[in-house]
Structures are given as C-alpha cells and as structure tokens.
Design an enzyme around this catalytic site. Structure first.
Site, PDB file in Angstrom:
ATOM      1  N   HIS A   4      34.520  41.064  43.008  1.00 36.19           N
ATOM      2  CA  HIS A   4      35.335  41.777  44.000  1.00 36.19           C
ATOM      3  C   HIS A   4      36.163  42.900  43.374  1.00 36.19           C
ATOM      4  CE1 HIS A   4      38.572  38.808  42.823  1.00 36.19           C
ATOM      5  NE2 HIS A   4      39.336  39.860  43.031  1.00 36.19           N
ATOM      6  N   ASP A  60      31.354  35.337  42.241  1.00 33.66           N
ATOM      7  CA  ASP A  60      32.445  36.301  42.067  1.00 33.66           C
ATOM      8  C   ASP A  60      32.551  36.740  40.613  1.00 33.66           C
ATOM      9  OD1 ASP A  60      34.448  38.031  42.743  1.00 33.66           O
ATOM     10  OD2 ASP A  60      36.026  36.523  42.879  1.00 33.66           O
ATOM     11  N   SER A 104      42.988  39.727  38.750  1.00 25.63           N
ATOM     12  CA  SER A 104      41.577  39.411  38.952  1.00 25.63           C
ATOM     13  C   SER A 104      40.715  39.979  37.835  1.00 25.63           C
ATOM     14  CB  SER A 104      41.090  39.964  40.287  1.00 25.63           C
ATOM     15  OG  SER A 104      41.693  39.300  41.362  1.00 25.63           O
TER      16      SER A 104
END
Length: 215
Positions: free
Chosen positions: A65, A98, A171
């Site tokens: 992402h 992910d 992230s």
C-alpha cells in the site's frame, strides 16, 4: 539468486552475541536501524512510507500500500539515510500479503539489517519500530509483543501484533526484536495495536518472486 537465499535474507552470519551487544544500547540500535531504513515516496504524494534495505544489491522491502498501483517507474523515489534521493522501480507487488519489492541503483549502501525468527517471539517481549511517521525522519517507537497471528497447519506467524505506537509513515519500516533483528514489516494499526507482516511471510513472498524469475 536462489529462492532460499532470498527467503533467508541477510541473517546469515549474524549471531545473537553480535546483536545482543547492540540491543543493550537503544541509542546505538536506533542509529543502526536508521541506516537500514529508507523513505519511499512518489511524485505528487500519492504514496509515502518507509522501506527496509534487504540486500546490498539495492533491493528494498516495503508494504504494497506504500507503492500505489498507478505509480510509474519515473515517479517512485527512495531517500536513503545519508540524504541521497534515488529513483526506484517496482520488482514485485503482492496486495494480499501487503508486501512489495522495489529496486534502487545506488552504491555504498549500508549493510542490511539482520533478520530474526518471529516464531521465537513471546507476549511481553521488547520490540522497536523505525519509520518516518508524519514526515518525521527516523522516528523510533518502543513497545512489547501483544500476540502472533498465525495461519496454516504449522501455525506460522502471519502478523506480529505489538502494543506499540505507529502512525502514517511507519508503513514499510522494520519491527525488530531485542537483538536488533527484523521480525516484521510495519503495516497498519488495528484497535490501537501495531500490526507488522512477519518476516516468515516476507520470506515466502521473496521465494515466490525468485521462482517467478523476477530477479
């Protein structure tokens, strides 16, 4: 490079004794993590997060992402700890896990961070996260393991869940154990807990990439 070499990552040759000395000094640990953590961004701010230098050839692991599907090769950039801003391209992307593997062309990269075994983690053990939350470069967060989310007949860890403060920009950055070994890739926050994709899952992703001759 073989699938087994990729899946094993840079842990080879790293002993617990070597890492243990660093773990006793969180300041030194944080400095080492900053060397191995990069900022991943794209032109126009369509995606921004962190990444982990996986090997000296310039391969970087981050979250899927963090790398938008629409990003073009000319748009993707990686900022190294020494300030260099270099072009990057996507080697492989797996939205289900992910995870994404990107590549950069840069010399004199720091040694990759050692990779740990998430199955050895126990609730209450110390973990440290590194990333760039809200644009703050090289921020450190300290917490403890909450639980491991397991899957499959062998009960392999899918997520490392930790009571640790994460924010947008973390992230793709590393979650490390008390020995300074990467045990997860920080991905999201759920009900106040940080969730990191386990390095076991990263290894499987990289093995799939290698078997598909993407490298």
């Amino acid at each position: 490079m073989s699938a087994s070499e990729l899946a094993g990552g840079p842990a080879a040759g790293v002993s617990e004794g070597d890492s243990g000395g660093v773990a006793r000094d969180l300041g030194s640990l944080a400095a080492r993590l900053r060397e191995g953590t990069v900022e991943v961004t794209s032109v126009g701010g369509r995606g921004s997060g962190s990444g982990v230098i996986w090997d000296s050839r310039g391969l970087v692991i981050t979250n899927a992402h963090v790398v938008p599907r629409s990003v073009r090769a000319v748009d993707l950039r990686v900022i190294l700890a020494d300030g260099r801003n270099v072009a990057a391209h996507v080697v492989a992307r797996d939205g289900r896990r992910d995870l994404a593997l990107i590549a950069i062309n840069a010399d004199q990269l720091p040694s990759p961070l050692p990779i740990g075994e998430p199955t050895a983690l126990r609730p209450g053990q110390l973990v440290v996260a590194m990333g760039h939350p809200f644009g703050i470069v090289g921020a450190v967060a300290l917490g403890v393991v909450h639980t491991l989310d397991r899957y499959g007949p062998g009960g392999l860890p899918r997520w490392v869940c930790a009571d640790i403060r994460l924010a947008p920009g973390n992230s793709g950055g590393p979650l490390v154990n008390a020995l300074g070994q990467v045990v997860g890739i920080n991905a999201m926050i759920v009900s106040g807990l940080g969730f990191a994709v386990s390095t076991t899952r990263v290894g499987r992703f990289l093995a799939d990439v290698a078997s598909a001759d993407r490298l």
